[in-house]
Write a protein that holds these residues in place. Structure first.
Motif, PDB file in Angstrom:
ATOM      1  N   UNK A 132      33.804  14.111 -25.973  1.00 31.18           N
ATOM      2  CA  UNK A 132      33.544  12.994 -25.057  1.00 31.18           C
ATOM      3  C   UNK A 132      34.725  12.741 -24.131  1.00 31.18           C
ATOM      4  N   UNK A 133      35.938  12.756 -24.669  1.00 30.57           N
ATOM      5  CA  UNK A 133      37.123  12.497 -23.847  1.00 30.57           C
ATOM      6  C   UNK A 133      37.298  13.567 -22.777  1.00 30.57           C
ATOM      7  N   UNK A 134      37.026  14.814 -23.108  1.00 29.20           N
ATOM      8  CA  UNK A 134      37.148  15.889 -22.119  1.00 29.20           C
ATOM      9  C   UNK A 134      36.080  15.744 -21.040  1.00 29.20           C
ATOM     10  N   UNK A 135      34.889  15.293 -21.415  1.00 29.40           N
ATOM     11  CA  UNK A 135      33.833  15.044 -20.420  1.00 29.40           C
ATOM     12  C   UNK A 135      34.246  13.934 -19.464  1.00 29.40           C
ATOM     13  N   UNK A 136      34.882  12.891 -19.992  1.00 27.06           N
ATOM     14  CA  UNK A 136      35.325  11.775 -19.153  1.00 27.06           C
ATOM     15  C   UNK A 136      36.439  12.205 -18.215  1.00 27.06           C
ATOM     16  N   UNK A 137      37.290  13.154 -18.652  1.00 27.87           N
ATOM     17  CA  UNK A 137      38.342  13.696 -17.809  1.00 27.87           C
ATOM     18  C   UNK A 137      39.511  12.771 -17.556  1.00 27.87           C
ATOM     19  N   UNK A 138      39.699  11.777 -18.426  1.00 25.46           N
ATOM     20  CA  UNK A 138      40.774  10.804 -18.234  1.00 25.46           C
ATOM     21  C   UNK A 138      41.750  10.763 -19.412  1.00 25.46           C
ATOM     22  N   UNK A 139      41.760  11.814 -20.213  1.00 27.31           N
ATOM     23  CA  UNK A 139      42.651  11.852 -21.370  1.00 27.31           C
ATOM     24  C   UNK A 139      42.104  11.045 -22.528  1.00 27.31           C
ATOM     25  N   UNK A 140      42.948  10.833 -23.530  1.00 26.70           N
ATOM     26  CA  UNK A 140      42.516  10.077 -24.702  1.00 26.70           C
ATOM     27  C   UNK A 140      43.532  10.175 -25.812  1.00 26.70           C
ATOM     28  N   UNK A 141      43.193   9.565 -26.918  1.00 26.78           N
ATOM     29  CA  UNK A 141      44.098   9.510 -28.064  1.00 26.78           C
ATOM     30  C   UNK A 141      43.329   9.794 -29.351  1.00 26.78           C
ATOM     31  N   UNK A 142      43.797  10.780 -30.115  1.00 29.09           N
ATOM     32  CA  UNK A 142      43.328  11.001 -31.475  1.00 29.09           C
ATOM     33  C   UNK A 142      44.455  10.563 -32.399  1.00 29.09           C
ATOM     34  N   UNK A 143      44.185   9.575 -33.241  1.00 29.69           N
ATOM     35  CA  UNK A 143      45.174   9.071 -34.190  1.00 29.69           C
ATOM     36  C   UNK A 143      44.619   9.292 -35.588  1.00 29.69           C
ATOM     37  N   UNK A 144      45.172  10.259 -36.280  1.00 31.21           N
ATOM     38  CA  UNK A 144      44.695  10.645 -37.600  1.00 31.21           C
ATOM     39  C   UNK A 144      45.543   9.947 -38.663  1.00 31.21           C
ATOM     40  N   UNK A 145      44.945   9.627 -39.779  1.00 31.85           N
ATOM     41  CA  UNK A 145      45.677   8.921 -40.827  1.00 31.85           C
ATOM     42  C   UNK A 145      46.061   9.897 -41.935  1.00 31.85           C
ATOM     43  N   UNK A 146      47.362  10.061 -42.107  1.00 29.18           N
ATOM     44  CA  UNK A 146      47.885  10.927 -43.150  1.00 29.18           C
ATOM     45  C   UNK A 146      48.350  10.124 -44.351  1.00 29.18           C
ATOM     46  N   UNK A 232      51.858  -1.963 -40.883  1.00 30.69           N
ATOM     47  CA  UNK A 232      51.564  -0.599 -40.429  1.00 30.69           C
ATOM     48  C   UNK A 232      50.784  -0.570 -39.124  1.00 30.69           C
ATOM     49  N   UNK A 233      50.070  -1.654 -38.848  1.00 28.51           N
ATOM     50  CA  UNK A 233      49.095  -1.642 -37.755  1.00 28.51           C
ATOM     51  C   UNK A 233      49.713  -1.524 -36.373  1.00 28.51           C
ATOM     52  N   UNK A 234      50.963  -1.974 -36.186  1.00 27.90           N
ATOM     53  CA  UNK A 234      51.571  -1.959 -34.852  1.00 27.90           C
ATOM     54  C   UNK A 234      51.658  -0.558 -34.261  1.00 27.90           C
ATOM     55  N   UNK A 235      51.757   0.451 -35.117  1.00 25.80           N
ATOM     56  CA  UNK A 235      51.895   1.825 -34.627  1.00 25.80           C
ATOM     57  C   UNK A 235      50.630   2.303 -33.918  1.00 25.80           C
ATOM     58  N   UNK A 236      49.483   1.784 -34.320  1.00 32.03           N
ATOM     59  CA  UNK A 236      48.217   2.256 -33.751  1.00 32.03           C
ATOM     60  C   UNK A 236      48.080   1.902 -32.272  1.00 32.03           C
ATOM     61  N   UNK A 237      48.238   0.627 -31.865  1.00 33.81           N
ATOM     62  CA  UNK A 237      48.168   0.327 -30.427  1.00 33.81           C
ATOM     63  C   UNK A 237      49.239   1.045 -29.615  1.00 33.81           C
ATOM     64  N   UNK A 238      50.432   1.217 -30.186  1.00 34.75           N
ATOM     65  CA  UNK A 238      51.463   1.973 -29.467  1.00 34.75           C
ATOM     66  C   UNK A 238      50.987   3.385 -29.171  1.00 34.75           C
ATOM     67  N   UNK A 239      50.507   4.095 -30.202  1.00 32.57           N
ATOM     68  CA  UNK A 239      50.061   5.474 -30.000  1.00 32.57           C
ATOM     69  C   UNK A 239      48.844   5.548 -29.083  1.00 32.57           C
ATOM     70  N   UNK A 240      48.057   4.474 -29.031  1.00 33.04           N
ATOM     71  CA  UNK A 240      46.875   4.452 -28.169  1.00 33.04           C
ATOM     72  C   UNK A 240      47.197   4.126 -26.719  1.00 33.04           C
ATOM     73  N   UNK A 241      48.431   3.741 -26.441  1.00 35.02           N
ATOM     74  CA  UNK A 241      48.777   3.177 -25.138  1.00 35.02           C
ATOM     75  C   UNK A 241      49.469   4.175 -24.211  1.00 35.02           C
ATOM     76  N   UNK A 242      49.665   3.718 -22.984  1.00 37.70           N
ATOM     77  CA  UNK A 242      50.392   4.524 -21.997  1.00 37.70           C
ATOM     78  C   UNK A 242      51.844   4.736 -22.395  1.00 37.70           C
ATOM     79  N   UNK A 243      52.388   3.827 -23.203  1.00 38.51           N
ATOM     80  CA  UNK A 243      53.779   3.963 -23.648  1.00 38.51           C
ATOM     81  C   UNK A 243      53.988   5.211 -24.479  1.00 38.51           C
ATOM     82  N   UNK A 244      52.911   5.748 -25.085  1.00 38.66           N
ATOM     83  CA  UNK A 244      53.011   6.936 -25.938  1.00 38.66           C
ATOM     84  C   UNK A 244      52.360   8.159 -25.293  1.00 38.66           C
TER      85      UNK A 244
END
Length: 307
Positions: A132-146, A232-244
């Protein structure tokens, strides 16, 4: 237009396994940053309560009740995001289960159930999101939980540790494959007081005190990097954002007051033999060369303060 690089207004995220615990903390943090969120859980009542929690705080959220693992489930989650909010920008693969047993007691069903949710579920959800992200052509974020178990192994967790180690490997692989599409791929390695960890004997009395309103001591929050799901949650919006936007292919630990970067596996020691090695020459050289400092395994035991 906000100039805050971590503002997620207009972004849409799916968080699997987000009805409670860490998953709900991740979803709520994304919503507070401005993202619309798809809540996922296997229980409808739990999912709807999570949606209520977020919307009452001013966020946008909808629920999709489905067990993660199959391609059909992943497609439903992506479709829910697109149908409800018009797009998909962030996929957080948090859903998981435990079936802990030592190797000689672990059944095929124990192994397959955990690998199916954690490893296959991460794969199918990330694949559907990437399409879906490649179809949109605007990038994206995959954040996997280890998990620390996937980085170092853990007694009684063959299935879970193997799945989490596989997730770390997928992060590295997908970060290369998706770089041209401006899709970053990272893993969060959380440590928090949840149903999975609060029964650890060394932590239990402190977790119980925390439930009663007492703060966790520094030796846990800093020394062990152990805190609440919200820590732990603060890391998720950071990784989802333009800052990352330039952060990809990484496994990042967070918990309590600690933020850490996990290393990737690499050769720790090397020895050479002209013409190649034989069993006898390996035996003769082992303890004085590559075997002189063997690597440790397992999650280190908590360092409790002296009484």
């Amino acid at each position: 237009m906000s100039h805050n690089p971590t503002d997620l207004t207009g972004k849409v995220a799916v968080v699997t396994g987000s009805g409670r615990g860490l998953g709900l903390a991740y979803a709520a943090a994304l919503a507070r940053a401005g993202a619309a969120v798809v809540i996922n859980d296997v229980d409808l009542e739990t999912a709807e309560q999570a949606v209520k929690t977020i919307t009452e705080q001013g966020g946008q959220a909808v629920a999709e009740t489905v067990a993660v693992g199959t391609a059909e489930a992943a497609d439903r989650l992506v479709a829910r995001a697109v149908d409800s909010f018009g797009r998909l920008d962030v996929m957080v693969t948090n859903a998981g289960i435990l079936r802990d047993r030592v190797l000689w007691k672990m059944t095929d069903e124990d192994f397959d159930a955990v690998v199916g949710v954690h490893l296959r579920g991460t794969f199918t959800c990330a694949r559907a999101a990437a399409v879906r992200m490649r179809e949109q052509g605007e990038g994206g974020r995959l954040i996997l939980v280890g998990s620390p178990a996937g980085q170092r192994g853990n007694f009684g967790q063959t299935n879970y540790a193997a799945a989490k180690a596989g997730i770390a490997a997928m992060v590295r692989t997908w970060s290369m494959e998706l770089s041209r599409s401006a899709i970053t791929v990272n893993a969060i390695v959380p440590v928090a007081a949840t149903a999975m960890t609060e029964t650890i004997p060394a932590f239990a009395p402190y977790v119980e005190a925390m439930r009663g309103g007492e703060p966790l001591p520094d030796f846990l929050r800093k020394g062990e990097g152990f805190g609440t799901p919200e820590d732990c949650a603060a890391l998720i919006p950071f990784l989802a954002s333009a800052a990352a936007a330039d952060v990809t292919g990484q496994c990042i630990g967070i918990g309590g007051d600690r933020l850490a970067l996990w290393s990737h596996p690499q050769e720790a020691a090397v020895a050479f033999a002209d013409g190649g090695w034989t069993p006898d020459t390996i035996a003769a050289a082992w303890h004085s060369t590559v075997g002189s400092a063997p690597q440790t395994v397992g999650i280190p035991a908590p360092k409790l303060p002296e009484v």
